[in-house]
Design a protein around this motif. Structure first.
Motif, PDB file in Angstrom:
ATOM      1  N   LEU A  50     -11.858  67.758 -43.654  1.00  0.00           N
ATOM      2  CA  LEU A  50     -11.632  68.493 -42.375  1.00  0.00           C
ATOM      3  C   LEU A  50     -12.791  68.644 -41.599  1.00  0.00           C
ATOM      4  O   LEU A  50     -12.820  68.391 -39.979  1.00  0.00           O
ATOM      5  N   LEU A  53     -15.119  66.071 -40.717  1.00  0.00           N
ATOM      6  CA  LEU A  53     -14.263  65.511 -39.231  1.00  0.00           C
ATOM      7  C   LEU A  53     -14.267  65.582 -38.400  1.00  0.00           C
ATOM      8  O   LEU A  53     -14.179  65.321 -36.977  1.00  0.00           O
ATOM      9  N   ILE A  57     -16.563  64.559 -35.039  1.00  0.00           N
ATOM     10  CA  ILE A  57     -15.623  63.930 -33.653  1.00  0.00           C
ATOM     11  C   ILE A  57     -16.315  65.069 -32.939  1.00  0.00           C
ATOM     12  O   ILE A  57     -17.041  64.457 -31.482  1.00  0.00           O
ATOM     13  N   GLY A 368       0.015  59.280 -31.104  1.00  0.00           N
ATOM     14  CA  GLY A 368      -1.097  59.053 -32.039  1.00  0.00           C
ATOM     15  C   GLY A 368      -1.049  58.092 -32.288  1.00  0.00           C
ATOM     16  O   GLY A 368      -2.591  57.988 -32.626  1.00  0.00           O
ATOM     17  N   THR A 370      -1.534  53.532 -32.694  1.00  0.00           N
ATOM     18  CA  THR A 370      -2.505  52.921 -32.178  1.00  0.00           C
ATOM     19  C   THR A 370      -2.025  51.306 -32.343  1.00  0.00           C
ATOM     20  O   THR A 370      -1.564  50.831 -31.556  1.00  0.00           O
ATOM     21  N   ILE A 423     -11.138  61.253 -28.218  1.00  0.00           N
ATOM     22  CA  ILE A 423     -10.306  61.349 -29.288  1.00  0.00           C
ATOM     23  C   ILE A 423      -9.987  63.301 -28.979  1.00  0.00           C
ATOM     24  O   ILE A 423      -8.921  63.456 -29.530  1.00  0.00           O
TER      25      ILE A 423
ATOM     26  N   LEU B 300      -4.756  68.129 -42.019  1.00  0.00           N
ATOM     27  CA  LEU B 300      -5.423  65.962 -41.971  1.00  0.00           C
ATOM     28  C   LEU B 300      -3.725  65.729 -42.028  1.00  0.00           C
ATOM     29  O   LEU B 300      -4.296  64.167 -41.644  1.00  0.00           O
ATOM     30  N   ILE B 303      -3.529  64.501 -38.232  1.00  0.00           N
ATOM     31  CA  ILE B 303      -4.325  63.721 -37.747  1.00  0.00           C
ATOM     32  C   ILE B 303      -4.217  62.523 -37.856  1.00  0.00           C
ATOM     33  O   ILE B 303      -4.138  61.997 -38.808  1.00  0.00           O
ATOM     34  N   PRO B 304      -4.217  61.478 -36.428  1.00  0.00           N
ATOM     35  CA  PRO B 304      -3.766  60.256 -36.106  1.00  0.00           C
ATOM     36  C   PRO B 304      -4.722  58.992 -36.821  1.00  0.00           C
ATOM     37  O   PRO B 304      -6.430  59.449 -37.093  1.00  0.00           O
ATOM     38  N   THR B 305      -4.681  57.750 -36.768  1.00  0.00           N
ATOM     39  CA  THR B 305      -4.862  57.485 -37.534  1.00  0.00           C
ATOM     40  C   THR B 305      -6.882  56.894 -37.144  1.00  0.00           C
ATOM     41  O   THR B 305      -7.654  56.275 -37.406  1.00  0.00           O
ATOM     42  N   ILE B 306      -5.770  56.974 -35.801  1.00  0.00           N
ATOM     43  CA  ILE B 306      -7.173  56.090 -35.425  1.00  0.00           C
ATOM     44  C   ILE B 306      -8.691  57.065 -35.501  1.00  0.00           C
ATOM     45  O   ILE B 306      -9.820  56.738 -34.822  1.00  0.00           O
ATOM     46  N   VAL B 307      -8.294  58.857 -35.274  1.00  0.00           N
ATOM     47  CA  VAL B 307      -9.399  58.813 -35.175  1.00  0.00           C
ATOM     48  C   VAL B 307     -10.043  59.599 -36.580  1.00  0.00           C
ATOM     49  O   VAL B 307     -11.601  59.891 -36.692  1.00  0.00           O
ATOM     50  N   TYR B 308      -9.818  58.759 -37.619  1.00  0.00           N
ATOM     51  CA  TYR B 308     -10.272  58.608 -39.457  1.00  0.00           C
ATOM     52  C   TYR B 308     -10.680  57.630 -39.159  1.00  0.00           C
ATOM     53  O   TYR B 308     -11.732  57.358 -39.664  1.00  0.00           O
ATOM     54  N   LEU B 310     -12.324  56.153 -36.448  1.00  0.00           N
ATOM     55  CA  LEU B 310     -13.225  56.731 -35.883  1.00  0.00           C
ATOM     56  C   LEU B 310     -14.419  57.278 -36.359  1.00  0.00           C
ATOM     57  O   LEU B 310     -15.687  56.995 -36.343  1.00  0.00           O
ATOM     58  N   PHE B 311     -14.214  58.301 -37.357  1.00  0.00           N
ATOM     59  CA  PHE B 311     -15.071  58.784 -37.658  1.00  0.00           C
ATOM     60  C   PHE B 311     -15.168  57.936 -39.253  1.00  0.00           C
ATOM     61  O   PHE B 311     -16.809  57.866 -39.589  1.00  0.00           O
ATOM     62  N   THR B 409      -3.571  50.354 -41.134  1.00  0.00           N
ATOM     63  CA  THR B 409      -4.317  49.906 -39.764  1.00  0.00           C
ATOM     64  C   THR B 409      -5.983  49.720 -39.804  1.00  0.00           C
ATOM     65  O   THR B 409      -6.455  49.527 -39.680  1.00  0.00           O
ATOM     66  N   MET B 410      -5.890  51.805 -38.540  1.00  0.00           N
ATOM     67  CA  MET B 410      -6.913  51.636 -37.966  1.00  0.00           C
ATOM     68  C   MET B 410      -7.871  51.620 -38.564  1.00  0.00           C
ATOM     69  O   MET B 410      -9.493  51.466 -38.020  1.00  0.00           O
ATOM     70  N   VAL B 413      -9.641  48.541 -39.717  1.00  0.00           N
ATOM     71  CA  VAL B 413      -9.632  47.640 -38.649  1.00  0.00           C
ATOM     72  C   VAL B 413     -11.373  48.715 -37.952  1.00  0.00           C
ATOM     73  O   VAL B 413     -11.802  47.209 -38.501  1.00  0.00           O
ATOM     74  N   LEU B 414     -11.285  49.371 -38.674  1.00  0.00           N
ATOM     75  CA  LEU B 414     -12.545  50.342 -37.760  1.00  0.00           C
ATOM     76  C   LEU B 414     -13.789  49.930 -38.587  1.00  0.00           C
ATOM     77  O   LEU B 414     -14.462  50.198 -38.592  1.00  0.00           O
TER      78      LEU B 414
END
Lengths: 448, 492
Positions: A50, A53, A57, A368, A370, A423, B300, B303-308, B310-311, B409-410, B413-414
């Motif tokens: 965590l 991460l 970011i 959140g 997408t 983000i 954890l 947190i939205p999956t798009i953040v993961y 991008l990470f 998905t996200m 995808v990334l």
């Protein structure tokens, strides 16, 4: 461990004192300690993940909130901008950004001369300034035709590479290898900064401005995306809350136990676990292809997210309805209220804080999300702000998480910073919503 | 859009309902001679009764009309278009979308845009003028298209007019009817409550409708797909190579391999960490540690999956590539199975740990006490008593996590890449975790975003993929819930 499965007959007889540990006890205690350490490691890893991460970011994205600007005195000669001399808007529009960009370049050169900056091998100093600047100047002139013929001070965005230089993304060494920027240009930027013509400061435009095209990351912002997300949340709130509450009331208070209600229960628990992308397919097939709603519109996104959020809200609402003790219902029924009156006048108000908390958490989830939005065309490049509701619900818009995805697909590394910055904005919104939910719960929750 | 006039219609009906409330209430009071105790129900119910009978039929009719009218007009106008108006390279659907756009443009242009006499010069000018009001057309406007657009517009106008009339009639009719029956002996509360109950049932049925919508929409398009593309190839072929010019190879196996491999990596990360974290937090941790660690792990989950995603893209991917893949000579791509799997594993930790936590806590304390009484240490108790008892539940939790991973998905995808696994390159590449590999969900996104033509198998395959995904995750969920439920009953 294996020693525990050994048959008791083989176990060594204890001869010594209870206070001195024998081998077997030591082994067992060591196993106990190891096991405990595994647990600590697991928790540590999770917390570390965590922290890693979030810091990654934030480190990448903090720069998006700062932006470098260059202040210049730009002359706006009448013979170039308004050949007819009539100040007629239609005439003025004929001067394109190609007419304006030399003006900015001249102003920059004048500034360099004025400050007496001399740099060996400097070329293309115009690249210091964002390509957005010409459009900015043109829009200003079109809005205020009376400024033609005067000289005014303007503040332009510095180009993405210059901006990156002040954020540590671009260095002299990388500029050497980069076709878009040279070390000389960076030295010029430093000289301008010295002269006070260039400054890096907080970037409100990142939050309010619309998206910008591929080669001008410095001008891109989240305005349309935030508005689009807000519209969708509005739709989700207006649709999912009443429908979710109504469904929960029926299932929790009125539903007889039969095949039909079983079917509903099974469906709700399954919908909660259906992959979000499948909801995107549903939105594409039903709302866009079948019902003919426009692509990229908040209304479609809102409807899809409503269907996704419903199970969350229903589950939360049912839990808080269940938490209202039966004595309340019995008392209301006892003084002659009908079943419906009992529910609406007594049970529902008592369950309201729990419902609200569940709704906010559901909304935070939806914010959140997408994947489904990608399928209904919210990835489109949208520069215009959607109109005010209700027409605005049908206008093309973007959404916060989709904007992040959109930026990651672009090649300029400055967009990585923008995406991380977006983000951060998204996480701040989520933090606010979740804190609100926690406060509500703390403030109003009743234990019976 | 016709949104604004529609809003007016809705407002008028709402206003009528409000008037109905007042009227119904006062009529009931009047019939009881001003004494509310003589009424069957509380006076408000008489008002609600009138309001509801205004709203329900009017809005029901409105919704139905809005659904049916476009479809019906499309059919009528489509029948008007002669075959000659459809170019060889085009289809009837494409021409119809032109017709709709022209009609929409004419609407914006207003009366001056649509003279009755049409000549070629007018048509040529029309395209520019439509462009000026923001309706861009791909080609010149054909005379037949223009005529079709005119009749489309006419029908829409007539249809909308009729809709107004019908909806208002329904509203006024409902008003009159319910107003007439209102008197002091009318059982208003029962009627209103029955109405509300129907609304509640309707809201609850939306869950069924959604599932039905998901299944039907995907089934329908999947059938279209299999009409163009043999199903044996889809399920048992070994190559994924879509080509929008035709001759695509669209087999699901390479995608499924990527999906399952990434999910496996994710589970290998998430299950031990999640499980041990849950055990530690529920059996060992002091209150202070728990107060910090538990919310942290729950964050954890929020947190939205798009953040993961991008990470994975900007941090984990390059890190794995620079420190593992390149030195080991295993690959040079930053998006890989390991990247996506690792990040997805992090995402699943809170999921596994909170489910396991519930399950471990539901093992009765008496089992633990029995074990301690026999002299077992805490860890021996957990491993040999609590875990076996909780095993079915934990298996269920892992299955749920797997279903999450498969549908995610996200992150993929990334983080996982866009190239499908290639079976003919040998096993080494298939199992190399540092190789980029794509998944079912990534391909659904890539086949359905951008300009898509809903007649080509390359687009339609996404629906078949979606249906497969839906069936797999549904199967896993049902199995997991069944296991968990069975296990729970054991101790209750």
């Amino acid at each position: 461990m294996t020693d525990m499965t050994a048959s008791p007959a083989e176990a060594p007889r204890r001869n010594g004192s209870l206070l001195t540990a024998d081998d077997r006890t030591r082994r067992r205690n060591a196993a106990e300690r190891r096991f405990r350490v595994y647990g600590m490691i697991a928790v540590g890893l999770a917390v570390l993940a965590l922290v890693f991460l979030l810091t990654s970011i934030i480190r990448n994205g903090a720069g998006a909130f700062m932006q470098t600007y260059i202040t210049l005195e730009v002359a706006l000669p009448e013979d170039k901008l308004d050949k007819s001399g009539t100040r007629d808007i239609e005439e003025l529009k004929k001067a394109t950004t190609f007419t304006y960009s030399p003006l900015i370049k001249d102003a920059l050169e004048a500034k360099i001369a004025e400050e007496g900056i001399e740099i060996e091998g400097l070329s293309k100093e115009g690249d210091l300034i964002s390509k957005e600047a010409a459009a900015q100047l043109r829009n200003f002139v079109l809005a205020n035709p009376e400024v033609i013929g005067t000289t005014r001070e303007f503040e332009f965005l510095a180009s993405g590479r210059i901006d990156g230089y002040y954020k540590g993304r671009v260095t002299m060494a990388t500029a050497e290898l980069d076709g878009n920027i040279s070390p000389e240009q960076l030295m010029l930027a430093d000289a301008l900064k010295e002269a006070g013509a260039l400054e890096t400061r907080f970037n409100w435009a990142f939050i309010t401005a619309p998206d910008a095209s591929e080669n001008r990351p410095e001008a891109s912002g989240l305005g349309v995306a935030i508005l689009g997300s807000f519209y969708m949340m509005l739709i989700v709130l207006v649709l999912a809350l009443p429908i979710g509450v109504a469904a929960s009331i029926y299932l929790e208070e009125f539903a007889p136990k039969n095949r039909f209600t079983d079917l509903i229960e099974v469906n709700i628990s399954n919908l909660a676990a259906v992959p979000s992308i499948v909801f995107g397919i549903l939105g594409l097939a039903i709302f866009i292809n079948f019902a003919g709603l426009p692509q990229s519109a908040p209304i479609v996104g809102g409807l899809v997210l409503t269907l996704m959020t419903l199970p969350t809200i229903i589950i939360a609402t049912r839990a808080s309805l269940k938490a209202v003790p039966p004595s309340i219902r019995e008392a209301a029924l006892g003084v002659g209220a009908s079943k419906m009156q009992t529910v609406f006048h007594h049970v529902l108000p008592l369950a309201a804080p729990g419902i609200l908390t569940g709704t906010i958490i559901g909304l935070a989830q939806a914010l959140g999300e997408t994947a489904p939005l990608l399928l209904i065309g919210m990835v489109a490049f949208v520069r215009e702000y959607p109109a005010a509701p209700p027409e605005g619900f049908f206008d093309p818009a973007s959404a916060l998480p989709v904007q992040v995805y959109n930026w990651t697909t672009r090649s300029d590394p400055a967009f990585v910073e923008r995406a991380s910055g977006a983000i951060i904005v998204l996480l701040v919104f989520l933090l606010i919503m979740n804190t609100l939910a926690i406060i509500l719960r703390r403030r109003f929750e009743r234990r019976w | 859009m016709t949104a604004v006039p529609l809003l007016w219609l809705i407002l008028i009906v709402l206003a009528l309902a409000a008037v109905g409330y007042v009227a119904g209430r006062s009529r009931a009071m009047a019939s009881a001679g001003g004494n509310s105790r003589a009424l069957h129900s509380l006076p408000g119910y008489y008002g609600y009764n009138v309001a509801l009978t205004v709203l329900t039929p009017a809005f029901g009719l409105l919704a139905l009309w809005l659904l049916i009218q476009p479809v019906w007009i499309d059919m009528r106008v489509s029948a008007l278009l002669p075959d000659s108006a459809i170019a060889d390279s085009s289809t009837r659907d494409l021409v119809m979308s032109d017709v709709r756009r022209v009609a929409e443009g004419l609407q914006i242009l207003g009366a001056e845009g649509a003279p009755d006499v049409v000549d070629t010069s007018f048509l040529e000018g029309l395209r520019d003028r439509l462009g000026n009001v923001g309706v861009a057309l791909g080609s010149e406007i054909d005379a037949a298209v223009y005529r079709a657009a005119l009749s489309y517009q006419d029908m829409t106008r007539v249809g909308t007019g009729l809709m107004w009339a019908a909806v208002l009639l329904a509203a006024v009719g409902g008003f009159a009817l319910s107003y007439m029956v209102t008197n002091k002996d009318f059982r208003a509360r029962n009627t209103v409550e029955r109405g509300i109950l129907i609304v509640l049932i309707g809201a609850a049925s939306i869950a069924i409708l959604t599932t039905l919508g998901i299944v039907l929409s995907m089934l329908f398009e999947t059938r279209n797909f299999f009409a163009d593309y043999p199903w044996q190839e889809f399920f048992f072929g070994t190559n994924w190579a879509p080509d929008f010019r035709g001759n695509s190879e669209l087999a699901i196996l390479p995608l499924l391999w990527g999906t399952l491999y990434i999910s496996l990596v994710a589970l290998i990360v998430a299950v031990p960490i999640g499980l041990f974290a849950a055990i530690y937090l529920s059996e060992y941790a002091s209150n202070r540690v728990r107060a910090v660690a538990k919310p942290a792990i729950e964050i954890l989950a929020g947190i939205p999956t798009i953040v993961y995603g991008l990470f994975a893209l900007i941090t984990i991917g390059p890190m794995l590539r620079d420190y593992f893949a390149l030195p080991l000579g295993l690959g040079e791509s930053s998006s890989s199975v390991a990247t996506a799997g690792l990040v997805m594993g992090i995402m699943l930790i809170p999921f596994v740990s909170s489910l396991s936590d519930d399950i471990i806590n539901s093992v009765p304390q008496s089992l633990r006490d029995g074990s301690y009484g026999l002299g077992a240490t805490q860890s021996e108790t957990i491993r040999q008593v609590v875990m076996p008892a909780a095993l079915p539940g934990i298996v269920g939790a892992i299955l749920l996590a797997a279903s999450r991973a498969i549908g995610e998905t996200m992150i993929v995808v990334l983080g996982a890449g866009a190239a499908a696994a290639q079976f003919n390159r040998g096993l080494g590449e298939l199992v190399n975790p540092f190789e980029a590999m794509t998944t079912v969900t990534v391909k659904i996104v890539s086949q359905l975003t951008g300009d898509t033509d809903f007649a080509s198998p390359e687009t339609l395959v996404a629906f078949a993929l979606g249906l497969t995904l839906f069936v797999i995750t549904l199967g896993l969920n049902v199995l997991a819930l069944w296991i968990v439920r069975r296990y729970r009953e054991q101790y209750e």
